[in-house]
Design a protein around this motif. Structure first.
Motif, PDB file in Angstrom:
ATOM      1  N   GLU A   7      -1.464  70.424 -44.924  1.00  0.00           N
ATOM      2  CA  GLU A   7      -1.901  71.502 -45.807  1.00  0.00           C
ATOM      3  C   GLU A   7      -1.773  72.854 -45.120  1.00  0.00           C
ATOM      4  OE1 GLU A   7      -5.782  72.813 -48.479  1.00  0.00           O
ATOM      5  OE2 GLU A   7      -5.978  71.182 -47.042  1.00  0.00           O
ATOM      6  N   ALA A  25       5.211  71.437 -51.418  1.00  0.00           N
ATOM      7  CA  ALA A  25       4.067  70.915 -52.167  1.00  0.00           C
ATOM      8  C   ALA A  25       4.528  69.883 -53.191  1.00  0.00           C
ATOM      9  CB  ALA A  25       3.322  72.055 -52.851  1.00  0.00           C
ATOM     10  N   ARG A  26       5.636  70.150 -53.849  1.00  0.00           N
ATOM     11  CA  ARG A  26       6.158  69.185 -54.832  1.00  0.00           C
ATOM     12  C   ARG A  26       6.565  67.886 -54.154  1.00  0.00           C
ATOM     13  NH1 ARG A  26       5.827  66.103 -58.717  1.00  0.00           N
ATOM     14  NH2 ARG A  26       7.776  65.448 -59.637  1.00  0.00           N
ATOM     15  N   GLU A  29       3.574  65.877 -53.548  1.00  0.00           N
ATOM     16  CA  GLU A  29       3.115  65.214 -54.776  1.00  0.00           C
ATOM     17  C   GLU A  29       3.898  63.932 -55.038  1.00  0.00           C
ATOM     18  OE1 GLU A  29       3.762  68.315 -57.676  1.00  0.00           O
ATOM     19  OE2 GLU A  29       1.614  68.607 -57.875  1.00  0.00           O
ATOM     20  N   VAL A  30       5.209  63.991 -54.873  1.00  0.00           N
ATOM     21  CA  VAL A  30       6.063  62.831 -55.119  1.00  0.00           C
ATOM     22  C   VAL A  30       5.716  61.705 -54.153  1.00  0.00           C
ATOM     23  CG1 VAL A  30       8.456  61.993 -55.010  1.00  0.00           C
ATOM     24  CG2 VAL A  30       7.929  64.160 -56.145  1.00  0.00           C
ATOM     25  N   ALA A  32       2.881  61.308 -52.491  1.00  0.00           N
ATOM     26  CA  ALA A  32       1.519  60.830 -52.767  1.00  0.00           C
ATOM     27  C   ALA A  32       1.507  59.873 -53.949  1.00  0.00           C
ATOM     28  CB  ALA A  32       0.585  62.011 -53.021  1.00  0.00           C
ATOM     29  N   GLU A  33       2.279  60.187 -54.977  1.00  0.00           N
ATOM     30  CA  GLU A  33       2.332  59.300 -56.139  1.00  0.00           C
ATOM     31  C   GLU A  33       2.924  57.947 -55.768  1.00  0.00           C
ATOM     32  OE1 GLU A  33       4.222  59.063 -60.622  1.00  0.00           O
ATOM     33  OE2 GLU A  33       4.221  60.971 -59.571  1.00  0.00           O
TER      34      GLU A  33
END
Length: 65
Positions: A7, A25-26, A29-30, A32-33
């Motif tokens: 972060e 950041a994107r 997200e990918v 983490a999903e």
């Protein structure tokens, strides 16, 4: 600690290149999903939905629409 460091690094990157910060950041997200999906699948053998929801801080399980 690793996620906190990530972060911080994304925040630092955003100050010098906002577009690069958004891309990082994107990507986070990918990732983490993807890993979240497999982690959730792994807990299915150990917990029922009520237990899993409680551990995730929810009072009731969420159902897919």
């Amino acid at each position: 600690m690793l996620l906190e460091r990530l972060e911080e690094e994304i925040n630092r990157l955003t100050k010098t290149s906002p577009v690069a910060g958004v891309r990082a950041a994107r990507r986070m997200e990918v990732v983490a999903e993807r890993v979240g999906y497999w982690a959730a699948r792994g807990t299915a053998a150990d917990l029922d939905t009520v237990q899993a929801a409680a551990l995730l801080g929810s009072t009731r399980p969420r159902h897919a629409s």
